[in-house]
Design a protein around this motif. Structure first.
Motif, short mmCIF file in Angstrom:
data_model
loop_
_atom_site.label_atom_id
_atom_site.label_comp_id
_atom_site.label_asym_id
_atom_site.label_seq_id
_atom_site.Cartn_x
_atom_site.Cartn_y
_atom_site.Cartn_z
N VAL A 159 0.83 -1.21 0.00
CA VAL A 159 0.00 0.00 0.00
C VAL A 159 0.86 1.26 0.00
N SER A 160 1.94 1.27 0.78
CA SER A 160 2.78 2.47 0.85
C SER A 160 3.49 2.72 -0.48
N SER A 161 3.94 1.67 -1.16
CA SER A 161 4.56 1.85 -2.47
C SER A 161 3.54 2.34 -3.49
N PHE A 162 2.35 1.78 -3.43
CA PHE A 162 1.26 2.23 -4.31
C PHE A 162 0.98 3.71 -4.11
N SER B 143 11.89 3.40 8.18
CA SER B 143 10.68 2.70 8.58
C SER B 143 10.84 1.19 8.44
N GLN B 144 10.28 0.46 9.40
CA GLN B 144 10.34 -1.00 9.36
C GLN B 144 9.36 -1.58 8.35
N PHE B 145 8.24 -0.88 8.11
CA PHE B 145 7.18 -1.46 7.28
C PHE B 145 6.86 -0.66 6.03
N LEU B 146 7.04 0.66 6.05
CA LEU B 146 6.75 1.47 4.88
C LEU B 146 7.89 1.38 3.88
N THR B 147 7.58 1.61 2.62
CA THR B 147 8.62 1.54 1.59
C THR B 147 8.23 2.40 0.40
N ILE B 148 9.25 2.84 -0.35
CA ILE B 148 9.02 3.50 -1.64
C ILE B 148 9.57 2.65 -2.77
N SER B 149 9.98 1.44 -2.47
CA SER B 149 10.55 0.56 -3.48
C SER B 149 9.48 0.16 -4.51
N ILE B 150 9.82 0.27 -5.78
CA ILE B 150 8.87 -0.05 -6.85
C ILE B 150 8.55 -1.54 -6.87
N LYS B 151 9.43 -2.37 -6.33
CA LYS B 151 9.18 -3.82 -6.37
C LYS B 151 8.00 -4.22 -5.48
N TRP B 152 7.63 -3.38 -4.53
CA TRP B 152 6.48 -3.66 -3.66
C TRP B 152 5.19 -3.06 -4.22
N PHE B 153 5.29 -2.35 -5.34
CA PHE B 153 4.11 -1.69 -5.89
C PHE B 153 3.09 -2.72 -6.37
#
Length: 450
Positions: free
Chosen positions: A95-98, A220-230
């Motif tokens: 969700v955060s990557s989205f 952050s332990q859980f948030l990400t901006i990595s495109i692979k999690w999108f």
């Protein structure tokens, strides 16, 4: 989520938990209002009413850009808090990557569509011949920078949703500090006027967005901006837009209401618009303090909605008491020194009188606007999309006919009082829906909490 944030979500006394989530948000939002006020102050030092008018006329555009950021940010943030309560941590990354990439894309779309239509946009905002050039300058810069402004509003919500209230506050304050420094530079050193003020706003939002992105990517332990999690799955889209769309519509209605309100004020001259612009910015300070309180507790309400409904109800009750206390304090202050507050921005006697009058009237609804914000936050946190949607449109639907009728009956005074009437209707509708929601979601709590 670290152990400290988890403690405040689950075990800390209600007052301390609310303070942990709300106070940083209140400080952050109050700082953002301060730089909005300072924008008007710095332009006011140039003693050009047309510039102040342009600043007031562009409020609907800023509301529209904010609406896009909140569409993704608040919808994703409420979903993330619920997922954390259910311990679905991989879903949080998705969700955060989205949220990160979709908000950037929407900002670029807004820029691409808005710039070719710049003159139509400025006319639509109600610019007068004297203020048209200044308004166009501001709108142009804001559209160019809209991807960064959209991203700022999105990421602030995402970071706060995992309980990182301090980090959220630091990002907002960073934006304010950068904006104030740049305002002083562009006004007093480079003499760029409206273009400088708009550029300062965009750059400050960019700096804060980078700060939030760094936190999500490395801290952050859980948030990400990595495109692979999108991911843009049906579940993510449904949960984000179920809450995000009502928020988006509400923000658009805020912009539309400001636009309609400006059009009604135009017939009373540029001074009426400038007076409303100054008074509305002053009113934003207590409103955003209350907004910070209400939005700050949304992650706590969302988490406890899936983990502990009794704690959720206690949180809501404490927040209502805090709203009442703050509204009373701010109301007393304004009624004592309203003339002096308006006088900080202008030495025009008519502007001071009109602005002070608008402040007196609009402050009458401070408590009910705070409560309306809380109602909306509760509906967002508990995934009540229909109720959130109703709250998003009720004030706008009420204001437009009230404006027309009140203007015909009482002229300028009717236009100003229409704001209070619309606020009162929204409050009553929200209170009724919350009562129904309370009985439907947690009837067992009536026997547990007196």
């Amino acid at each position: 989520m670290d152990a400290e944030n988890l403690h405040y979500f689950e075990k800390a006394p209600i007052a301390k938990a609310v303070a942990h989530f709300a106070v940083p948000m209140m400080l952050g939002t109050s700082m953002s209002v301060i730089y909005s006020i300072l924008n008007a102050y710095f332009l006011g030092t140039l003693h050009n009413t047309a510039m102040l008018t342009a600043l007031a006329l562009t409020l609907p555009l800023f509301a529209a850009i904010m609406a896009i950021g909140n569409l993704i940010g608040i919808g994703s943030g409420a979903f993330i808090s619920r997922l954390l309560g259910e311990k679905k941590y991989d879903d949080v990354k998705n969700v955060s990557s989205f949220a990160f990439y979709s908000s950037l894309a929407l900002g670029l779309i807004l820029m691409a569509f808005g710039l070719p239509l710049i003159d139509s946009v400025v006319h639509g905002l109600g610019a007068t011949p004297d203020s048209f050039g200044f308004t166009k300058d501001y709108v142009t810069i804001m559209l160019i920078g809209s991807p960064f402004v959209v991203l700022f509003f999105t990421l602030e919500n995402i970071v706060r949703s995992e309980g990182a209230a301090i980090t959220s506050m630091v990002g907002m304050i960073l934006s304010v500090v950068v904006n104030i420094m740049l305002d002083a530079l562009v006004i007093f050193v480079f003499h760029w006027g409206v273009i400088g003020v708009a550029s300062a706003t965009v750059i400050s939002n960019l700096v804060a967005s980078v700060f939030y992105a760094f936190h999500m990517g490395y801290k952050s332990q859980f948030l990400t901006i990595s495109i692979k999690w999108f991911k843009a799955t049906k579940d993510i889209l449904s949960n984000v837009f179920k809450i995000g769309v009502p928020v988006f519509i509400m923000s658009l209605f805020m912009g539309a209401m400001s636009l309609v309100f400006n059009h009604f004020l135009v017939e009373y001259g540029d001074q009426a618009i400038a007076a409303y612009g100054i008074s509305s910015r002053l009113l934003q300070f207590p409103e955003f303090i209350l907004m910070g309180l209400c939005e700050g507790v949304v992650p706590l309400v969302a988490f406890t909605f899936t983990a502990n409904k009794l704690r959720m109800k206690q949180t809501i009750g404490f927040t209502i008491k805090a709203i009442l206390a703050l509204a009373v304090v701010f109301g007393i202050i304004v009624y004592l020194i309203s003339d002096h507050l308006i006088g900080l921005f202008t030495n025009d006697p008519q502007l001071i009188v009109m602005g002070s009058y608008i402040l007196h009237v609009t402050f009458l609804s401070l408590f009910i606007t705070g409560m309306t914000t809380l109602f909306t936050g509760i509906f967002q946190a508990t995934a009540q999309g229909t109720a959130a949607f109703i709250m998003s449109v009720i004030q706008g639907i009420t204001l437009i006919p009230v404006l027309y009728i009140a203007n015909r009956i009482s002229g300028f005074h009717g236009v100003v009082w229409s704001l209070v009437i619309a606020d009162a209707v929204a409050f009553l509708v929200g209170a009724i829906m919350l009562y129904v929601l309370r009985n439907r979601l947690q009837p067992e709590l009536d026997n547990l909490v007196q």
